[in-house]
Scaffold this motif. Structure first.
Motif, PDB file in Angstrom:
ATOM      1  N   SER A 141      94.299   8.456  43.565  1.00 57.16           N
ATOM      2  CA  SER A 141      95.315   7.520  43.611  1.00 57.16           C
ATOM      3  C   SER A 141      94.900   5.979  43.270  1.00 57.16           C
ATOM      4  CB  SER A 141      95.777   7.611  45.166  1.00 57.16           C
ATOM      5  OG  SER A 141      96.268   8.602  45.559  1.00 57.16           O
ATOM      6  N   SER A 142      93.682   5.697  43.837  1.00 51.13           N
ATOM      7  CA  SER A 142      93.303   4.384  43.179  1.00 51.13           C
ATOM      8  C   SER A 142      93.275   4.311  41.636  1.00 51.13           C
ATOM      9  CB  SER A 142      91.666   4.060  43.822  1.00 51.13           C
ATOM     10  OG  SER A 142      91.841   4.068  45.011  1.00 51.13           O
ATOM     11  N   VAL A 143      92.674   5.532  40.919  1.00 49.30           N
ATOM     12  CA  VAL A 143      92.661   5.404  39.471  1.00 49.30           C
ATOM     13  C   VAL A 143      94.278   5.190  38.776  1.00 49.30           C
ATOM     14  CG1 VAL A 143      92.234   6.756  37.475  1.00 49.30           C
ATOM     15  CG2 VAL A 143      90.403   6.454  39.333  1.00 49.30           C
ATOM     16  N   VAL A 144      95.048   6.083  39.376  1.00 44.67           N
ATOM     17  CA  VAL A 144      96.322   6.325  38.819  1.00 44.67           C
ATOM     18  C   VAL A 144      97.274   4.984  38.792  1.00 44.67           C
ATOM     19  CG1 VAL A 144      98.686   7.332  39.265  1.00 44.67           C
ATOM     20  CG2 VAL A 144      96.486   8.911  39.109  1.00 44.67           C
ATOM     21  N   PHE A 145      97.164   4.476  40.178  1.00 50.19           N
ATOM     22  CA  PHE A 145      97.703   3.072  40.409  1.00 50.19           C
ATOM     23  C   PHE A 145      97.049   2.019  39.589  1.00 50.19           C
ATOM     24  CE2 PHE A 145      99.762   5.218  43.872  1.00 50.19           C
ATOM     25  CZ  PHE A 145     100.974   4.468  44.158  1.00 50.19           C
ATOM     26  N   GLY A 146      95.714   2.174  39.612  1.00 54.63           N
ATOM     27  CA  GLY A 146      94.974   0.847  38.667  1.00 54.63           C
ATOM     28  C   GLY A 146      95.405   1.197  37.127  1.00 54.63           C
ATOM     29  N   VAL A 147      95.580   2.174  36.759  1.00 54.63           N
ATOM     30  CA  VAL A 147      95.978   2.472  35.233  1.00 54.63           C
ATOM     31  C   VAL A 147      97.110   2.050  34.998  1.00 54.63           C
ATOM     32  CG1 VAL A 147      96.230   4.193  33.477  1.00 54.63           C
ATOM     33  CG2 VAL A 147      94.296   4.457  34.854  1.00 54.63           C
ATOM     34  N   PHE A 148      98.306   2.442  35.979  1.00 55.73           N
ATOM     35  CA  PHE A 148      99.494   1.888  35.958  1.00 55.73           C
ATOM     36  C   PHE A 148      99.673   0.385  35.893  1.00 55.73           C
ATOM     37  CE2 PHE A 148     103.377   0.328  38.080  1.00 55.73           C
ATOM     38  CZ  PHE A 148     104.234   0.695  37.104  1.00 55.73           C
ATOM     39  N   SER A 149      99.171  -0.370  36.724  1.00 47.98           N
ATOM     40  CA  SER A 149      99.096  -1.781  36.910  1.00 47.98           C
ATOM     41  C   SER A 149      98.551  -2.311  35.816  1.00 47.98           C
ATOM     42  CB  SER A 149      98.341  -2.154  38.377  1.00 47.98           C
ATOM     43  OG  SER A 149      98.317  -3.508  38.535  1.00 47.98           O
TER      44      SER A 149
END
Length: 284
Positions: free
Chosen positions: A51-59
């Motif tokens: 989740s951290s990676v996905v949200f980080g990539v989006f942001s």
């Protein structure tokens, strides 16, 4: 954000479950409370990183696009930028999440009787565990089917996650802006919670048809391979069970999607606020 519970997996790929309540009762009767947590150790151990990676990539993709277009990474992103950032997040999600989902689904489905399997051709009798745990499952699939086996269902997952994340991040941003009172610099926790929950329910409703296909492809192979690929799975499922098959588990998905997404977005926004506060204190 897109992780299946055992009820969802059994409804979509199992046999003999009429509805959600029947599935709950059957799992409890046959496998007790422990049955509801089958295959969850691997995803639970990796969900925070995932989740951290996905949200980080989006942001970070949003910030990069704002920097490239307007020279200001903190500028409010346009709809096209949010859609592109969501698409990039979807691709990254598939790259990380496909092996995790495959292991979880194989563990959740391995004790299910496979009616069409020719037991004489298989040393493993349906109804008995094929895999001893997540590591054994991962190693067995890798040895027997290679990298292609580990990424089985990746095409269907891509068709689920790219639109799924577009209908996850974009509605969240829209609802957050709509709920937040005028004059507020950032949304309050209750606005984040509500907007996140609504976005989660919407995205899961949109993603369910391809989630059914992905689950079936990944569950396929415990005893024998029934589907040749994504299109073959879609056609076989439709021919055998009609259009309604693609909406199996939609109730579980949307009901569960609300609180899970609320918590995800709340954690994400509070983390961003904390990091911004630290930066302000460090660089006054």
């Amino acid at each position: 954000a897109f992780h299946e519970c055992i009820l969802q997996t059994r409804l979509q790929a199992g046999q003999g479950y009429g509805n959600t309540l029947n599935c709950v009762l059957t799992v409890y009767r046959n496998e007790s409370v422990a049955g509801f947590f089958k295959g969850m150790s691997f995803p639970l151990a990796s969900i925070a990183v995932y989740s951290s990676v996905v949200f980080g990539v989006f942001s970070n993709t949003q910030r990069l696009l704002s920097q490239l277009r307007h020279g200001d990474p903190s500028r409010t992103p346009e709809l096209a930028d949010m859609a592109l950032a969501s698409t990039v997040a979807g691709f990254v999600s598939v790259a990380i999440g496909t092996p995790v989902d495959l292991v979880k689904i194989r563990l959740q489905m391995q004790t299910q009787p496979y009616i069409e399997a020719n037991i004489k051709l298989k040393p493993t009798v349906p109804g008995f565990p094929v895999y001893q745990g997540p590591i054994h499952c991962f190693r067995t699939v890798l040895q027997k089917e290679g990298i292609a086996g580990i990424y089985r269902g990746a095409g269907a997952m891509l068709l689920r996650d790219v639109p799924g994340y577009c209908f996850y991040f974009i509605p969240y941003t829209f609802f957050c802006g709509w709920i937040t009172p005028d004059g507020c610099i950032s949304p309050n926790p209750s606005s984040i919670w509500l907007a996140g929950g609504v976005a989660g329910a919407i995205s899961w409703a949109i993603a369910t048809p391809m989630d059914v296909v992905k689950t079936r492809l990944q569950a396929d192979g415990v005893y024998l391979n029934k589907y040749k690929g994504t299109l073959d799975c879609i056609l076989q499922s439709y021919q055998n069970e009609g259009l309604k098959v693609f909406f199996r588990g939609i109730t579980v998905n949307t009901v569960r999607g609300f609180p899970v997404s609320s918590a995800m977005f709340l954690g994400y926004e509070l983390s961003l606020k904390a990091m911004k506060r630290d930066q302000t204190e460090t660089n006054p």
